[in-house]
Structure formats: C-alpha cells, structure tokens
Design an enzyme around this catalytic site. Sequence first.
Site, PDB file in Angstrom:
ATOM      1  N   GLY A 135      15.636  55.092  37.304  1.00 24.81           N
ATOM      2  CA  GLY A 135      15.138  56.366  36.793  1.00 24.81           C
ATOM      3  C   GLY A 135      15.339  57.587  37.660  1.00 24.81           C
ATOM      4  O   GLY A 135      15.156  58.712  37.185  1.00 24.81           O
TER       5      GLY A 135
ATOM      6  N   GLU B 136      16.210  49.059  39.954  1.00 24.85           N
ATOM      7  CA  GLU B 136      17.269  49.048  38.927  1.00 24.85           C
ATOM      8  C   GLU B 136      17.852  50.445  38.738  1.00 24.85           C
ATOM      9  O   GLU B 136      17.788  51.013  37.641  1.00 24.85           O
ATOM     10  CB  GLU B 136      16.679  48.590  37.586  1.00 24.85           C
ATOM     11  CG  GLU B 136      15.905  47.300  37.627  1.00 24.85           C
ATOM     12  CD  GLU B 136      15.011  47.104  36.378  1.00 24.85           C
ATOM     13  OE1 GLU B 136      15.013  47.962  35.476  1.00 24.85           O
ATOM     14  OE2 GLU B 136      14.307  46.087  36.336  1.00 24.85           O
ATOM     15  N   PRO B 137      18.441  51.049  39.755  1.00 22.48           N
ATOM     16  CA  PRO B 137      18.976  52.400  39.567  1.00 22.48           C
ATOM     17  C   PRO B 137      20.297  52.387  38.813  1.00 22.48           C
ATOM     18  O   PRO B 137      21.124  51.492  39.013  1.00 22.48           O
ATOM     19  CB  PRO B 137      19.195  52.893  41.010  1.00 22.48           C
ATOM     20  CG  PRO B 137      19.428  51.647  41.804  1.00 22.48           C
ATOM     21  CD  PRO B 137      18.672  50.531  41.113  1.00 22.48           C
TER      22      PRO B 137
ATOM     23  N   CYS C  33      34.584  66.786  13.821  1.00 23.23           N
ATOM     24  CA  CYS C  33      34.092  67.559  12.677  1.00 23.23           C
ATOM     25  C   CYS C  33      32.577  67.508  12.569  1.00 23.23           C
ATOM     26  O   CYS C  33      32.022  66.918  11.633  1.00 23.23           O
ATOM     27  CB  CYS C  33      34.739  67.027  11.409  1.00 23.23           C
ATOM     28  SG  CYS C  33      36.519  67.018  11.575  1.00 23.23           S
ATOM     29  N   GLU C  34      31.907  68.061  13.537  1.00 27.31           N
ATOM     30  CA  GLU C  34      30.443  68.154  13.541  1.00 27.31           C
ATOM     31  C   GLU C  34      30.083  69.371  14.361  1.00 27.31           C
ATOM     32  O   GLU C  34      30.663  69.580  15.443  1.00 27.31           O
ATOM     33  CB  GLU C  34      29.812  66.957  14.276  1.00 27.31           C
ATOM     34  CG  GLU C  34      30.130  65.627  13.703  1.00 27.31           C
ATOM     35  CD  GLU C  34      28.887  64.829  13.352  1.00 27.31           C
ATOM     36  OE1 GLU C  34      27.768  65.388  13.370  1.00 27.31           O
ATOM     37  OE2 GLU C  34      29.065  63.650  13.051  1.00 27.31           O
TER      38      GLU C  34
HETATM   39  N1  LLP Z   1      16.092  49.829  34.020  1.00 29.79           N
HETATM   40  C1  LLP Z   1      15.799  49.886  32.696  1.00 29.79           C
HETATM   41  C2  LLP Z   1      14.947  48.863  32.129  1.00 29.79           C
HETATM   42  C3  LLP Z   1      16.311  50.935  31.914  1.00 29.79           C
HETATM   43  O1  LLP Z   1      15.998  50.986  30.625  1.00 29.79           O
HETATM   44  C4  LLP Z   1      17.141  51.920  32.494  1.00 29.79           C
HETATM   45  C5  LLP Z   1      17.701  53.014  31.707  1.00 29.79           C
HETATM   46  C6  LLP Z   1      17.436  51.807  33.873  1.00 29.79           C
HETATM   47  C7  LLP Z   1      16.885  50.755  34.599  1.00 29.79           C
HETATM   48  C8  LLP Z   1      18.309  52.787  34.592  1.00 29.79           C
HETATM   49  O2  LLP Z   1      17.779  54.059  34.579  1.00 29.79           O
HETATM   50  P1  LLP Z   1      18.491  55.222  35.418  1.00 29.79           P
HETATM   51  O3  LLP Z   1      18.352  54.883  36.893  1.00 29.79           O
HETATM   52  O4  LLP Z   1      19.894  55.286  35.002  1.00 29.79           O
HETATM   53  O5  LLP Z   1      17.743  56.441  35.041  1.00 29.79           O
HETATM   54  N2  LLP Z   1      21.480  57.584  27.933  1.00 29.79           N
HETATM   55  C9  LLP Z   1      20.456  58.333  28.628  1.00 29.79           C
HETATM   56  C10 LLP Z   1      19.743  57.492  29.649  1.00 29.79           C
HETATM   57  C11 LLP Z   1      19.135  56.234  29.073  1.00 29.79           C
HETATM   58  C12 LLP Z   1      18.446  55.389  30.109  1.00 29.79           C
HETATM   59  C13 LLP Z   1      18.050  54.072  29.538  1.00 29.79           C
HETATM   60  N3  LLP Z   1      17.453  53.166  30.458  1.00 29.79           N
HETATM   61  C14 LLP Z   1      21.087  59.569  29.259  1.00 29.79           C
HETATM   62  O6  LLP Z   1      22.285  59.782  29.082  1.00 29.79           O
HETATM   63  O7  LLP Z   1      20.395  60.386  29.852  1.00 29.79           O
END
Ligand code: LLP
Length: 427
Positions: free
Chosen positions: A250, A287-288, A356-357
């Site tokens: 996150g 989990e980055p 086309c959007e």
């Molecule tokens: N762990 C879990 C359970 C998750 O659902 C996610 C992301 C992560 C780790 C990794 O999160 P991060 O470190 O990348 O923030 N498509 C969206 C982001 C969706 C994130 C979904 N889950 C965007 O483009 O902003």
Amino acid sequence: MTDLNTPDLPGHPFIAYQSGELMAEGLALSALAREHGTPLFVYSKAAMLSALAAYQRGFAGRKAQICYAMKANSSLAVLQVFADAGCGFDIVSAGELARVMAAGGDPAKVIFSGVGKSRAEMKQALQIGIGCFNVESEAELDVLSDVAMSLGKKAPVSLRVNPNVDPKTHPYISTGLKGNKFGIAHESAVQVYQHAASLPGLSVVGIDCHIGSQITEVTPYLDAMDRILDLVADIEKAGVPIHHIDFGGGLGINYNGDTPPAADALWAQLLAKLDARGYGQRQLMIEPGRSLVGNAGVCLTEVVFTKPGEQKNFCIVDAAMNDLPRPAMYEAFHHIVPLQARTGEAVTYDVVGPICESGDWLGRDRPLVVQAGDVLAVLSAGAYCMSMASNYNTRGRAAEVLVDGTQAHLIRQRESAFDTFALEQLV
Ligand code: LLP
C-alpha cells in the site's frame, strides 16, 4: 534550472534529462522508441532494486520476508529481478502462480491473497507448495481445509483481518474499511481463528491485513498495526499461536507532488511500535507492489496529431486507455513529458488516445511544446499499467524493455493484431 520542457522528475531517480535528452539509466529513451516503436514501456532495473533496497534497509536485522505484490507488474523479467533479489511474491490467482514459477521464483515464499480462490487454484497452490494462503472468509477456510485433506496435506493459513482504518486514498483502492469486500471483520476475528484452528486440513501460521493502496501517510499504518497487535494478543490468549504478522502493501509513490514516507522511514516508525509492544522479534511479512515498480517505469508514446478545438486542444497520441488505464479508471494523474527538449510556445492540451471513448485520456490541461511525430513519456507507469492493459479496440498490447545500465533487454514483444484473436474461432 527547470524549464517547462525538461522538468525535474521527482520520484524517478534513474530517469532524468541529460543535455536535453530523457534517459533511463545510461540509455536515451528516444533511441529505444526508434528501435522498438511506441507505445513502449521502459523500466529501469536499478530503480526497482533501489526501491527494494529501501525496504531491505528498513528491515535490517529483522526476520522479514518481502513478498512483491505482482499484480502491480507481473511481467516475467520484472518478477525475475525481484526473485533474484530474494523476494517472495504475493499472488491473487493461479495465473500469477504460473508466472512466478516461469520466472524462477521460490514457491515457498509465495503467499496467496484474494477473496475468491477457486478449488482448482487452491489445489494447484497446495501441490506446488506455497508458503501461505491469506484467507478472507469462513467459507474459504472450510473449502481450503477440504481441498487440503483430499490431497493429504495441511494448508498453511493466515487470516486477512480488516482493521477498519481509513487509509485516506482513492475509494476504489481503499480496502481495509468496513463495507469493503475484503478480509474478516475485526470483531469476529478471534472466533474465526478458533474455527480455523479446529479444521483438520489447516495449519494456522499468521495474520495479515492490507488497508489500501497509494497510501502517503504513516498514521493509517500505525493505527492498523495497533489494531492487529491487539488482535494477536487476543487470538493467542484464545490458544491459537500466530507465527508471522503480514502488514500488506500500500505504500504510495510520488505521482504529482505526493510525499509518501520512504520505505525505510516508514518501517523505522512501525518497528519502533512493534518493539514497544513486544512483537519486534516476530517473523514479519509485507506485500508491497506499487512502491517497488511504479516510478521505475515510463510509457513512451508518439504524438499522432495535434487537434485544436473550440474549447480544448487535443494532443492525440498512440498510447491509450487500454495501455494506461489509470486515468480513465481513477482519474489518476501521470506526468507527461517530452523525450527531447523543444523550444517554442507551450500550448495547453488534453493528451488523449485513439480509442473511441471520451474516457480515453491520459492527461488533462497539459502545457506542452509538441508536434506530430514527437515522442512523449508518461511517467510513473511501472505499476498497474501493463498489468492492467487490455486489447480493447483490438489494440495489441505494448512492448516492454528493461534497461540495465547501458543495456536494453526487450522483455515483451509487441502483440500483433493476430495475437489478439489467435484463440478465437469462426463457426
Ligand atoms: N496486498 C494486497 C492484498 C493487495 O490487494 C494489494 C493491492 C497489494 C498487496 C499491493 O498494494 P500496493 O503496494 O501496490 O499499493 N489498480 C490500482 C491499485 C489496486 C491495488 C490492489 N491491491 C491502481 O492502479 O491504483
């Protein structure tokens, strides 16, 4: 001196202008665009490893496993970079597991997240021998136990608990609040843990949470940690030992002046809290995703036409929402900069794709000095771009290049139109 044409690119340590040419590490992006065509994703290996190093520094001397959330960018060579650097992977499908195996990742360092794992996916993951299932509901616990028993195995599980804290990010990417589909409610966690511990096909090994994405403040993490540690105490008091604590991903990146904490600074604060509460020596997991790859990548796109309009001027480029879905989906901001400095009067454009959007835009109201044939770089395109790309409008997905010093590796060929319909059949 910063000028409009060649601005500083904050947050992109390995992508910078040198004598008016935008470079990725030691290579001019214009040369890569010429050689491989556009749209083209270009990633810096050094940028990925330096983002990872910030976490590694933060965890020095601790028992911690970094599981790269590969949904951010699951291209095989990207996974290979992280696998070689010792990372595990956070996966959300059997497809992602297949990618980990193809990239040479260690299945024992894989954790499997997601609210809707199928029996077939559970079976595959058990047979390959992944490290842990992050379970998100009681129903999933029962089915997983059943599947594991049928294979004569015990599934290692952690429960994803919903700490109900506000990550202060876009609603589509906040996941740890009540009312989200994710995780198990904080209030029922102890009872669900007791249920998990009673199931014959499961072995409870951890607890996890993930509160959202593109988080730029420390407080939501500190609050979530407090909530999770309170629970660990309650769960262990109820007789279920917790081996590891997984704090999810996150951490945000700098898209447009965002100021997230550095990974090591964030973890200095979180580890201080863990120590103060007596959990500093536990096995930790994170989990980055975005923070490891987001600012390691750019998408190069050529200007097809400029089109003056009554209310707006449009800069029509050859990348589109199928390549870069974030603006259309979340109204996300990505900087768009020229590969080569050009002198002249800037014009304010909406940068749009050929799809086309009306939602097919990449940037709004951008002052640019451009003409048809110029190549632009869409910044912060390493995360959630290629991995979310589609074939909408029968557009083949872009090619990808990984830069390592002065070497460029083509890590994904451009998809042809034929590739996009190769699995289809006439009746
Ligand atoms: N762990 C879990 C359970 C998750 O659902 C996610 C992301 C992560 C780790 C990794 O999160 P991060 O470190 O990348 O923030 N498509 C969206 C982001 C969706 C994130 C979904 N889950 C965007 O483009 O902003």
